[in-house]
Every structure is written in structure tokens, then in C-alpha cells.
Design an enzyme around this catalytic site. Structure first.
Site, short mmCIF file in Angstrom:
data_model
loop_
_atom_site.label_atom_id
_atom_site.label_comp_id
_atom_site.label_asym_id
_atom_site.label_seq_id
_atom_site.Cartn_x
_atom_site.Cartn_y
_atom_site.Cartn_z
N GLY A 124 0.66 -1.21 0.03
CA GLY A 124 -0.14 0.25 -0.11
C GLY A 124 0.86 1.15 0.00
O GLY A 124 1.99 1.28 0.36
N CYS A 138 5.42 -6.09 1.45
CA CYS A 138 5.52 -4.87 1.28
C CYS A 138 4.99 -3.85 2.66
O CYS A 138 5.66 -4.38 3.74
CB CYS A 138 5.17 -4.09 0.12
SG CYS A 138 6.20 -2.43 -0.18
N TYR A 139 4.15 -3.15 2.45
CA TYR A 139 3.17 -2.51 3.65
C TYR A 139 2.89 -3.59 4.63
O TYR A 139 2.97 -3.34 5.76
CB TYR A 139 2.17 -1.84 3.15
CG TYR A 139 1.59 -0.93 4.34
CD1 TYR A 139 1.77 0.43 4.80
CD2 TYR A 139 0.24 -1.30 4.79
CE1 TYR A 139 1.31 1.10 5.66
CE2 TYR A 139 -0.52 -0.70 5.74
CZ TYR A 139 0.20 0.51 6.25
OH TYR A 139 -0.56 1.31 7.20
N HIS A 198 7.66 -7.80 -3.84
CA HIS A 198 6.45 -8.29 -4.30
C HIS A 198 6.49 -9.49 -4.96
O HIS A 198 6.81 -9.60 -6.29
CB HIS A 198 5.80 -7.23 -5.33
CG HIS A 198 5.34 -6.20 -4.67
ND1 HIS A 198 4.29 -5.65 -4.09
CD2 HIS A 198 6.07 -4.79 -4.47
CE1 HIS A 198 4.07 -4.41 -3.83
NE2 HIS A 198 5.22 -3.84 -4.01
N GLU A 239 4.17 -11.24 -6.11
CA GLU A 239 2.99 -11.80 -6.84
C GLU A 239 3.15 -11.34 -8.33
O GLU A 239 2.57 -11.44 -9.38
CB GLU A 239 1.73 -10.83 -6.51
CG GLU A 239 1.68 -9.16 -6.50
CD GLU A 239 2.20 -8.68 -5.43
OE1 GLU A 239 2.11 -7.65 -5.03
OE2 GLU A 239 3.32 -9.33 -4.59
N VAL A 281 -9.80 -5.65 -28.13
CA VAL A 281 -10.42 -6.94 -27.57
C VAL A 281 -11.29 -6.90 -26.33
O VAL A 281 -12.32 -7.42 -26.37
CB VAL A 281 -8.96 -7.95 -27.14
CG1 VAL A 281 -8.27 -7.28 -25.94
CG2 VAL A 281 -9.38 -9.36 -26.89
N ASP A 282 -11.21 -5.86 -25.49
CA ASP A 282 -11.99 -5.71 -24.34
C ASP A 282 -13.48 -5.49 -24.93
O ASP A 282 -14.35 -6.10 -24.31
CB ASP A 282 -11.46 -4.67 -23.10
CG ASP A 282 -10.17 -4.83 -23.06
OD1 ASP A 282 -9.61 -6.10 -23.10
OD2 ASP A 282 -9.31 -3.97 -22.81
N THR A 307 -14.60 -5.59 -27.71
CA THR A 307 -15.20 -6.58 -28.47
C THR A 307 -15.78 -7.92 -27.88
O THR A 307 -16.92 -8.59 -28.10
CB THR A 307 -14.26 -7.07 -29.68
OG1 THR A 307 -13.95 -5.96 -30.07
CG2 THR A 307 -14.84 -8.10 -30.71
N LYS A 335 -6.36 -8.93 -18.63
CA LYS A 335 -6.30 -8.92 -20.11
C LYS A 335 -6.04 -10.33 -20.65
O LYS A 335 -7.00 -10.62 -21.49
CB LYS A 335 -5.17 -8.16 -20.60
CG LYS A 335 -4.86 -8.09 -22.20
CD LYS A 335 -5.89 -6.97 -22.70
CE LYS A 335 -5.86 -5.78 -22.51
NZ LYS A 335 -6.62 -4.90 -23.20
#
Length: 692
Positions: A76, A103-104, A189, A191, A246-247, A249, A415
């Protein structure tokens, strides 16, 4: 994010909203406002473990009673010692659940158990090699040195009682653990893609430490989307704004499948900021899919569009002012807001022309999770900092959302998940695998400016850059700024910097423009650093410098290589630049040339996105002749990512042949009015994918 039976969320009071909710074996992610908070959720889902994102202040008893197996606390933008630091229930660490603080989250954990955290003079923003204790359960099976992403200013100073240091970045503590209590903290991080073995760390935490089960699959997400659309819309009509990407459509394909065809009104608004022949190709592609498309040419409306804005950034009253017209606006946030609001105004005009009642029509958008996170929308995160306002998440869109008039079936998708859904819906590969193109189009790929960006630190930062690129000579003549450089780098990096600056004749300088970036989970709006060399570029060395420079100079969030001869006199003024038809035509041609060459090379699929940016910089002018700045330069921004939240630039002769890049440069240089071509060397973070 997991929804029980597709539409039921956890009530943080501890009472489930549906008796069928079962979080046994699941993970709760407590959101402290990280830009990567949703990526944690996605990574957990990739390992087929059920997850739920809840506010940081969720009480410990609610977590325990719902049967969550483990807790992950996100990063954060706050400081644990700040007066406005977010509240949390310290009992989350003592209810017997394994906890991973990122992190935070690590700093919170350390503070609760009596350790200390303080702001160090050295920020870390970028990819670093750190030392790890691989006897720790979290790092089992990893090497003793691993590449990770660090983005922080605060650092653990005194480690809490009962904890031991299990990872270090130079003198900075990068990981702590209390194995007995199953409490783990990482300053980095795990992730994100930039942490190379991050998934192995998450796998260790979820399965070896927490004992989670990998039985959570998401095969029914399409059905959940279809059900959500049909239940919400019922017999009403839906207006969907289609860019051809793409989004939008996939969003339209879902609407077509969920509703009767006469309920879906697909509109493509040509805002004047489309690529060359883009609107025409969008219409052709969607007609082939059987989607009836209404094309609206609204370029004039957008060029002259305005919106209402706060009186000033400091003004907290509801008073508003009318913005300048878009073609006279230089502020990127204001540009995005004008474009977003003008889209809605044009959509309302379309509704009026079709004799439809606005209150009976829904607006559908292909909004994705990363859009909402970067806009700090409460739909994605209650505490995230605004990185940039997305055109589909403006104040007006949020108002329509509050009224329940916006349909966003993809709002919980990333995405790559949208691409997978598109394939499932039977969309052709050329649409599914298209490079993303932002709704505001080329408007946010022109760096507009009416004056140079030169702050009081301009001269000092330039001096630091000279020390960095001439490091092998600078160490022979001690200087206070030299000590600042040395304090920010490890012995290994110092050795590599010595080697690079001994072998290559380099020059680094600030450019008098600013771009948006993300540093330490917050937005930065900072300088661009230019690099130039007397010989052919040595890309590995340039990439190393691009990682190092923003860490040493916090007022820089982007580094570019300037093609051509050695830059003797960097520009200190700019060519006044606005969204005029001439400026847009120049960028449109540069974009067309670069993408045509990339497509012909066969390397389009290797690059996730390649924005081409026009910047108001005119190089190679003799300062004695006082020649005015009248040309502009072009930046090639290649980007490789799987999550669009973090990523790296394509390294020539590694990810893409150097000759392909050089061909782009030579062809772009032929366009009238172009001064130089540059290549963006910046990862995300500290630079965002787009420059605005």
C-alpha cells in the site's frame, strides 16, 4: 475474485450472505491499497485456490468464522507511522492463521510485534538481486540469490522479537519470518512477473505452509457474466461503445449472447484520435462477426470538448470550473477526463437520435480490473492511489455506475483472462490477440506542453547523471554527490557500473518534459532521462543504467535511449504542442510506420504492446544561433507483460531483432517535422505502459 455461486460476496460483519458460501481452504487478501492487490488475487487463482479480497479493516473474528485457511496482506502507499495510516485489527496475526505480509503488510506485521520501521534516504524502485535464506519454508527450493521487484521508501529497521531476517537487499531487510507462528513478510512483491520465482514462493505459502487445496476452478465465469447481464438488463436496451479492441469486442460478444440482438446497440465513436484507417478496419472486422455497428464521426466534438473540474487540487469544496477545450489542454489527467465525459455526451446524443429514453438504456463498457485499480475505483480497491484516470472511470461514469446504469461484465478480469474468454466465445485470433489500444487513442500519446518542465532540482539531477555515466572517472575525484550515488548501489552494482563506464562513452541528461509513472504504489509525475552514446548502443548496459537511474534519482521515472549522433546540447526548451490535426497526423504516420514494420517482421506476437509517443523536443540546435524549437521527436515504447500491471521493455537483439528497431527508426526519421527517435528502456514500475 471468488464469488459464491457467481453473485454472493462475504459480509465483513462475519455473517455470510448466502448459506452456501464456503471459504474452507480459501485465502483472504486484505487490501491495503496496493496497485498490485488484484494481481495477488489473480496469482492465487492461477494456482486454483479460492480467494476473496476484503478491506484491510476486516475484523479477525470475521476471517476466523468464515473458515479462511490463510491471510495475505497487500502492499500500500501509506507509512505505518503516518497519522492517517489505515486501521486494521492486530488480532489477524494471533488467530492461528498463516499470514504473508507483502511490502506494507510486512511493515505492519513487524510493528505489531514490537519492531520498528523508518524512512531511509534510499528508495528502492525496480528489480534487484537479493540474498535469501532458502532454509525458510517460504523460500524452500529457491536459490540463495533471486531477482525480485522492490518498490518502497520505508524499511524495517529493528526486527520484531521472535522474527528472523530471511532476505536482504544490501543493507535493507527484504524478508522476515516467524516460522513457529507461520508469519512471513516480504518487502518485495512475489505476485508480479518481475519477481522471477514469485509463483514458487506463493506456492510454498499456500500449500506447504497454509495447507490450502487447489480445487477452485473458474470454468463457469462465462456463465456468471451472461447471467449477470440478462438479470440486470432484463428487457431494456444496452448501448456498448466499441473501440475494436479485444476488451470492448468481448464485452459486445457477451451482450449478443446474453440478450436479444435488437437489445444491443453497438456504436463505434471515431474520436479523431484513432490510428490510420482504424475506424474502417474496426467496422469491417465487426461486420464479419455479425455485429451491427453504428459508426459516429465525432472528431470535432472531441477536439472542442470540455468538462467540469475542481477549482484547484487543494480546493476541497464542491465548487467546479469549466476546463479548457481539449485541443488547448496540456494536463494529461484533464485530457483523460474530457475524453471520458465527451464519450458519454456523444453516447447520449446517439440515444437521442434513436428516440430512446436515456433512463431506459444501460451503458456497457469493456472496463478491466487494472483500469479500475489505476483509477483508484472503489470497485477494485478502497485505498489505492490514483495512477491515472481511465477514460472509462471518470467522475461522470462513476455517477452512472452509482445509478446502476453501467454494465461492466469484465470488471473482474485481467487482459489474458479476457483473451481466453474471447476464444471461448469463438472470436477470431486476429481480434483476440490484438495489441491493446487505449480508448483515448493517440490523444494520450502526444505529450502536450506549452512550457518546459524544469524544477529547482534540474541542475543537481543533471550533475548526478553525469557522475553515473562517467562513474569510472568520477570515483577519482570525490564529491558529495558521488557519495549519494554510492549509497544507493551495492558493491556488485558499483563494480558493474565501473566496467560499463570504462568501456562505453555515455552521456545522460534530463529532458524538460514529464511523464506518469508508478513508484511505491503511488503516482509519480516526473522527469525523463535521455541516454546517448558515441558508439552503437550496447543494450544490456543501457538496460542496467535504466534500472539504476530512477533508484538513485527519485525525480526520474523513465529512461530513454536517443538514437543518432552523440547529443552535445540537450534541449532545455520545448516545441509548444497541443492536440491539433497537424500534430495528430504526424503521430498517426509514425505509429503506422512502426507497427507495419513490427507486423512484417513477424515479432508482433512477442510484444504485448507498443505505444508510439510524440514528444515536444527538438534536438541538434546550436544554442548560439538561438534557433527556435519547432520540431518534435518520437519514442518507441515496447512492452512485454502477462498481467499489464508490471512489465519490461523489449531488449533489442534479445526479445526483438535490433535491425527491426533500427528500420523503425530510419523510416520514422523520414516523416517531416521529426527531430530524433528514442527508445524507452523503462520497466513498469517505475514507468507506466503509456506515457500519460
Amino acid at each position: 475474485m471468488a464469488l459464491c455461486n457467481g453473485d454472493t460476496k462475504l459480509d465483513i460483519s462475519g455473517e455470510p450472505k448466502d448459506a452456501l458460501c464456503d471459504y474452507e481452504g480459501a485465502v483472504v487478501i486484505l487490501d491495503a491499497g496496493a496497485q498490485y492487490g488484484k494481481v495477488i488475487d489473480r496469482r492465487v487463482r492461477e494456482l486454483f485456490v479460492q480467494s476473496e479480497i476484503l478491506p484491510l479493516e476486516t475484523p479477525a473474528f470475521a476471517i476466523r468464522e468464515q473458515g479462511f485457511r490463510a491471510i495475505i496482506i497487500s502492499g500500500g502507499p501509506n507509512s505505518v507511522y503516518a497519522e492517517d495510516a489505515p486501521w486494521f485489527d492486530p488480532a489477524i496475526f494471533t488467530i492461528g492463521k498463516p499470514v504473508l505480509g507483502i511490502c506494507y503488510g510486512m511493515q505492519m506485521m513487524n510493528k505489531v510485534f514490537g519492531g520498528t520501521v523508518h524512512r531511509k534516504s534510499v528508495r528502492e524502485d525496480g528489480v534487484f538481486s537479493i540474498g535469501m535464506d532458502n532454509s525458510c519454508s517460504l523460500f524452500r527450493g529457491l536459490q540463495k540469490e533471486e531477482m525480485v521487484l522492490l518498490t518502497h521508501g520505508d524499511s524495517v529497521d529493528k526486527v520484531a522479537d521472535g522474527f528472523k531476517v530471511v532476505a536482504q537487499s544490501g543493507n535493507i531487510i527484504a524478508g522476515i519470518a516467524n516460522e513457529q507462528k507461520k508469519l512471513y513478510g516480504t518487502q518485495f512483491h512475489p505476485e508480479v512477473d518481475l519477481t522471477e520465482r514469485g509463483m514458487d514462493m506463493l506456492r510454498n505459502f499456500l500449500f506447504e505452509i497454509a495447507g490450502c487445496t487447489s480445487n477452485f476452478t473458474v470454468q463457469n465465469r462465462q456463465l456468471a457474466c451472461l447471467r449477470e447481464i440478462s438479470e440486470k438488463v432484463d428487457k431494456s436496451k444496452v448501448l456498448v461503445l466499441l473501440s475494436g479492441g479485444v476488451d470492448s469486442t468481448v464485452c459486445t460478444a457477451l451482450l449478443n449472447k446474453a440478450l436479444n440482438q435488437d437489445q444491443v446497440i453497438a456504436v463505434h465513436i471515431d474520436n479523431g484520435f484513432m490510428r490510420k484507417r482504424e475506424s474502417q478496419s474496426v467496422e469491417e472486422a465487426l461486420t464479419k462477426l455479425g455485429i451491427k455497428l453504428k459508426v459516429v464521426n465525432a472528431a470535432h466534438t472531441f477536439y472542442n470538448g470540455t468538462t467540469t473540474l475542481p477549482i484547484s487540487e487543494e480546493d476541497r469544496t464542491p465548487r467546479k470550473r469549466i476546463s479548457k477545450t481539449l485541443n488547448m489542454t496540456t494536463n494529461p489527467e484533464e485530457k483523460r477526463k474530457i475524453i471520458g465525459d465527451t464519450f458519454v455526451k456523444v453516447a447520449n446524443e446517439v440515444i437521442g437520435e434513436m428516440n430512446l429514453k436515456p433512463e431506459e438504456v444501460y451503458l456497457a463498457q469493456g472496463t478491466l480490473r487494472p483500469d479500475l485499480i489505476e483509477s483508484a475505483s472503489h470497485l477494485a480497491s478502497g485505498k489505492a492511489e490514483v495512477i491515472k484516470t481511465h477514460h472509462n472511470d471518470t467522475e461522470l461514469i462513476r455517477k452512472l455506475r452509482d445509478e446502476g446504469k453501467v454494465i461492466e461484465p469484465l470488471k473482474d478480469f485481467h487482459k489474458d483472462e479476457v483473451r481466453a474468454l474471447g476464444r471461448e466465445l469463438g472470436l477470431p485470433e486476429e481480434i483476440v490477440s490484438r495489441h491493446p489500444f487505449p480508448g483515448p487513442g493517440l490523444a494520450i500519446r502526444v505529450i502536450c506542453a506549452d512550457e518546459p518542465y524544469i524544477c529547482k532540482d534540474f541542475a543537481e539531477t543533471n550533475n548526478i547523471l553525469k557522475i553515473i555515466t562517467d562513474f569510472s572517472a568520477s570515483v577519482k575525484k570525490p564529491h558529495t554527490l558521488l557519495q549519494r550515488v554510492k549509497s544507493c548501489i551495492s558493491d556488485e552494482e558499483e563494480e558493474k557500473l565501473m566496467q560499463i563506464t570504462s568501456l562505453h562513452s555515455l552521456n545522460a541528461f534530463l529532458l524538460p518534459i514529464k511523464t506518469v509513472g508508478v513508484q511505491g504504489d503511488s503516482r509519480s509525475y516526473s522527469y525523463v532521462c535521455g541516454l546517448t552514446s558515441k558508439e552503437a548502443p550496447h543494450w544490456e548496459s543501457l538496460m542496467f543504467l535504466a534500472r539504476l537511474i530512477p533508484r538513485i534519482c527519485h525525480s526520474i521515472n523513465r529512461v530513454v535511449y536517443v538514437f543518432g549522433s552523440h547529443v552535445k546540447e540537450p534541449p532545455t526548451d520545448i516545441t509548444p504542442t497541443f492536440l491539433t490535426t497537424g500534430v495528430l497526423s504526424t503521430l498517426r504516420q509514425a505509429d503506422f510506420v512502426a507497427h507495419s514494420i513490427l507486423r512484417e517482421s513477424g515479432y508482433s506476437s512477442k510484444i504485448s504492446q507498443m505505444p508510439i509517443i510524440l514528444v515536444p523536443l527538438h534536438f541538434d540546435r546550436d544554442p548560439l544561433q538561438k534557433q527556435p524549437s519547432c520540431r518534435r521527436s518520437v519514442v518507441i515504447r515496447t512492452f512485454i507483460t502477462s498481467d499489464f500491471m508490471t512489465g519490461i521493455p523489449a531488449t533489442p537483439d534479445n526479445h526483438i531483432p535490433e535491425e527491426v528497431v533500427l528500420k523503425m527508426v530510419s523510416e520514422i526519421k523520414k516523416i517531416p517535422g521529426i527531430s530524433r527517435v528514442m527508445y524507452d528502456l523503462t520497466s513498469k514500475p517505475p514507468g507506466t505502459t503509456e506515457w500519460e
